[in-house]
Motif scaffolding. Structure first.
Motif, short mmCIF file in Angstrom:
data_model
loop_
_atom_site.label_atom_id
_atom_site.label_comp_id
_atom_site.label_asym_id
_atom_site.label_seq_id
_atom_site.Cartn_x
_atom_site.Cartn_y
_atom_site.Cartn_z
N UNK A 142 0.83 -1.22 0.00
CA UNK A 142 0.00 0.00 0.00
C UNK A 142 0.86 1.25 0.00
N UNK A 143 1.86 1.24 0.86
CA UNK A 143 2.70 2.42 0.96
C UNK A 143 3.50 2.62 -0.31
N UNK A 144 3.68 1.51 -1.02
CA UNK A 144 4.35 1.63 -2.31
C UNK A 144 5.85 1.42 -2.25
N UNK A 145 6.31 0.79 -1.19
CA UNK A 145 7.74 0.48 -1.12
C UNK A 145 7.99 -0.83 -1.88
N UNK A 146 8.93 -0.81 -2.81
CA UNK A 146 9.20 -2.02 -3.58
C UNK A 146 9.65 -3.18 -2.69
N UNK A 147 9.35 -4.36 -3.14
CA UNK A 147 9.58 -5.54 -2.29
C UNK A 147 9.84 -6.74 -3.18
N UNK A 148 10.86 -7.49 -2.83
CA UNK A 148 11.18 -8.70 -3.60
C UNK A 148 11.25 -9.87 -2.64
N UNK A 149 10.59 -10.94 -2.98
CA UNK A 149 10.69 -12.15 -2.17
C UNK A 149 11.71 -13.09 -2.79
N UNK A 150 12.40 -13.82 -1.94
CA UNK A 150 13.23 -14.88 -2.50
C UNK A 150 13.01 -16.17 -1.73
N UNK A 161 9.70 -11.77 -7.43
CA UNK A 161 10.14 -12.97 -6.74
C UNK A 161 11.38 -13.56 -7.40
N UNK A 162 12.22 -14.15 -6.58
CA UNK A 162 13.30 -14.97 -7.12
C UNK A 162 13.23 -16.31 -6.43
N UNK A 163 13.04 -17.33 -7.19
CA UNK A 163 12.99 -18.66 -6.62
C UNK A 163 13.83 -19.61 -7.46
N UNK A 164 14.15 -20.72 -6.89
CA UNK A 164 14.76 -21.73 -7.75
C UNK A 164 13.63 -22.62 -8.22
N UNK A 165 13.92 -23.35 -9.26
CA UNK A 165 12.91 -24.26 -9.78
C UNK A 165 12.85 -25.46 -8.85
N UNK A 323 11.66 -14.41 -11.24
CA UNK A 323 12.85 -15.02 -11.82
C UNK A 323 13.00 -16.42 -11.26
N UNK A 324 13.08 -17.37 -12.13
CA UNK A 324 13.25 -18.75 -11.67
C UNK A 324 14.65 -19.22 -12.03
N UNK A 325 15.42 -19.54 -11.03
CA UNK A 325 16.78 -19.99 -11.29
C UNK A 325 16.82 -21.50 -11.49
N UNK A 326 17.67 -21.91 -12.40
CA UNK A 326 17.83 -23.35 -12.61
C UNK A 326 18.59 -23.97 -11.46
N UNK A 327 18.19 -25.15 -11.10
CA UNK A 327 18.94 -25.88 -10.09
C UNK A 327 19.93 -26.79 -10.81
N UNK A 328 20.78 -27.37 -10.02
CA UNK A 328 21.80 -28.22 -10.62
C UNK A 328 22.08 -29.36 -9.66
N UNK A 329 22.17 -30.53 -10.19
CA UNK A 329 22.50 -31.67 -9.35
C UNK A 329 24.01 -31.71 -9.12
N UNK A 330 24.40 -31.74 -7.87
CA UNK A 330 25.82 -31.86 -7.56
C UNK A 330 26.07 -33.24 -6.98
N UNK A 331 26.72 -34.09 -7.77
CA UNK A 331 26.89 -35.47 -7.35
C UNK A 331 28.09 -35.64 -6.44
N UNK A 332 27.84 -36.26 -5.31
CA UNK A 332 28.95 -36.60 -4.41
C UNK A 332 28.75 -38.04 -3.93
N UNK A 333 29.49 -38.41 -2.93
CA UNK A 333 29.57 -39.83 -2.55
C UNK A 333 28.26 -40.43 -2.00
#
Lengths: 338, 338
Positions: A142-150, A161-165, A323-333
């Motif tokens: 309402x007040x008009x202050x910009x706002x971004x969620x992540x 919004x910024x989220x990962x997929x 904005x949707x960011x791509x995720x990436x599989x990081x393979x470990x043991x």
DNA sequence: CCTATTGTTTCAAACGTTTGCGAAATGAAT
DNA sequence: ATTCATTTCGCAAACGTTTGAAACAATAGG
């Protein structure tokens, strides 16, 4: 107690000229006599003059400060996001003020109110787990202050919004387990009132369905902390010994699961494969090192800050951007059988 | 773009009274007619009036904001300190603005300058590793803004300090290794220009001397990151196979050492005992779990904030105060032979 | 000598709030 | 009717800075 920062008035008084002349001289205004300019600039440097940003804030109705509200700074993910935000913000001449909600709705509301009082130029927010009312966010709107969620965003409010997929990340994680031979994979899920909880669960289910793997009544457990995992897993595995894969909603829970599995003398990855979500610091500390989905905290922070700055500097009122960011599989043991 | 927060002027205009009356009415000043008071307060609530803190800052020359400058927020220790600071600060009506130096002297100077411009009420600082000049701190001192150092402090400047008893912590850690049978303990040390680097080294040496253990030319290695440990340790152990204990300046380096030891197929704790310093989160993730010295981050933050607030609110100019927190040995598997 | 032009500087208002002081209005006491 | 006190409110300044407009001086052109 507090001393006195040198002001434009001080300089004006010393040089017997007016504050406005000093102000203009300092910013190389063409109206000012070169000699006067030089006098002012020299004296300013000598006295170590620094403009008072508070006065500027008041005058120009902008503070060059971004308010960041996050659940808990001690989480690796959030601190990487903060680093990303800070980098982009600093480059644009902004500073950030950080407030933690400690996952409490009330603290979150309090923080929003306090920051609104401080003429913040914009908000970057990741919701608390316990937040189910959104009046405080609507207030910002309402007040008009910009706002971004992540990451954890609130969809009843108009905001960028910024989220990962999350869906895709969860799908990839689960698919990876399936590809590595798992037939009975359980999911340690986050709270389902949060989008990330929902989406990751859905990605998990999609992968199971695609491979026609059965879903049992115990397949999905609400369990998103190390402690909960340590308590839950041993009993669960005793009751359902066929479980051969675990996909946890975050790394810490995954590590808790690994520790729990070891505690009952089973082996990761030879008896049970484990995949987390975050690619946090601890995924490289864990033994075995943890396969996980990179949640791109730093990039997320950078993107959030960029979206916010764009919004702050824009005059038009364009619709919300996600904005949707791509995720990436990081393979470990933890998911590689010997 | 940004809308309009309701101001005292707005309320005054609507009620056809002066801003001063509104101001007094809002704070229950006895001069004001109860009916007027009620009108004002009701309208203020209805319009969701919030005082403009920027205007207040300018007027009262205090911002109720504390500037915190730390090397890197992603370090668990620093984030716990921040939480401690925030808790105490919030309870006293203050907010914190966080700036990271990323261990860079230049960034640190920049941050100090920027925050000085923002009428910060005080600083809480942990120095960057690379800081060897201190003009920016002296600048703070000259202007008279209170300043508290924690953990990594600067001793050429008059300021309050909160540190842990690094010497004693290091002594305890080393003594613990000796008590558990180690005869050849090396120390992975931090930069010796920082007090913590120096003190921890001295505590280590004191414990060795006390037990008449020999100190070799390889006993002290400057090595304070996981990566450095991973690179250094295998070669070091190959050259000096009699090493049977490692005391690392921080947990992460200790974990690096453990990983390195495992990589050459030796065992912790059966071949080599390892102790860290911090009691960070990862000490419980590590396998084996890491024995370490609790650095009391949260308490440190709380104490730093308390010292600062006391200084801010005091009129006298008492001498610098140093609070030394006790450390504590936290015993885990990495130092317990089977 | 008047006007126009240019160069340089100051004035005043504004941002939102607080606060000492003065002013107006009312009522009571003399 | 005059004085005084009380109640209630507004004025103006202040915090540090910017900025449009006005003011001043000096010079040139006519």
């Amino acid at each position: 107690m507090k001393g006195h920062q040198v002001t434009i008035k001080d300089i004006a008084k010393i040089l017997h000229i007016s504050p406005s002349t000093v102000s203009r001289a300092l910013k190389d205004h063409p109206d000012i006599n070169p000699q006067t300019k030089k006098n002012v600039q020299d004296l300013a440097k000598k006295l170590n003059y620094k403009p008072n940003l508070v006065a500027l804030s008041l005058l120009q109705q902008e503070s060059k400060i971004i308010g960041v509200i996050i659940p808990e700074i001690i989480h690796y993910f959030f601190s990487t996001v903060i680093s990303g935000i800070e980098k982009v913000a600093n480059e644009a001449g902004y500073h950030i003020i950080i407030a933690q909600s400690n996952e409490s709705y009330y603290k979150e509301v309090e923080n929003v109110q306090a920051l609104l009082s401080s003429n913040i130029d914009g908000f970057i927010i990741s919701m608390a787990k316990t937040t189910m009312q959104f009046d405080h966010f609507k207030n910002i709107e309402e007040i008009g202050v910009p706002m971004v969620f992540f990451d954890r965003s609130c969809d009843v409010v108009n905001a960028d919004r910024v989220i990962v997929d999350d869906f895709d990340g969860a799908y990839k994680a689960t698919k990876h387990l399936i590809d590595n031979g798992c037939k009975n994979i359980i999911h340690l899920a986050g709270p389902l009132n949060l989008d990330i909880g929902k989406k990751r669960k859905e990605g998990y289910l999609a992968a199971l369905n695609e491979s026609n793997l059965p879903i049992h009544d115990y397949s999905i457990q609400i369990c998103d902390t190390k402690e909960q995992a340590l308590q839950l897993i041993p009993e669960l595995l005793r009751r359902h010994p066929l479980i051969d894969g675990i996909f946890a909603v975050n790394d810490l829970t995954a590590v808790g699961a690994i520790k729990a599995i070891k505690s009952i003398h089973k082996d990761v990855p030879n008896d049970i494969l484990v995949v987390g979500f975050e690619n946090s610091f601890i995924s490289q500390i864990s033994e075995p090192e943890l396969t996980t989905i990179d949640q791109k905290g730093f990039e997320m922070g950078q993107n959030a800050a960029r979206l916010l700055l764009k919004r702050i500097h824009s005059n038009e009122n364009y619709g919300p951007v996600t904005t949707i960011l791509n995720t990436e599989l990081v393979q470990r043991k933890s998911s590689m059988k010997n």
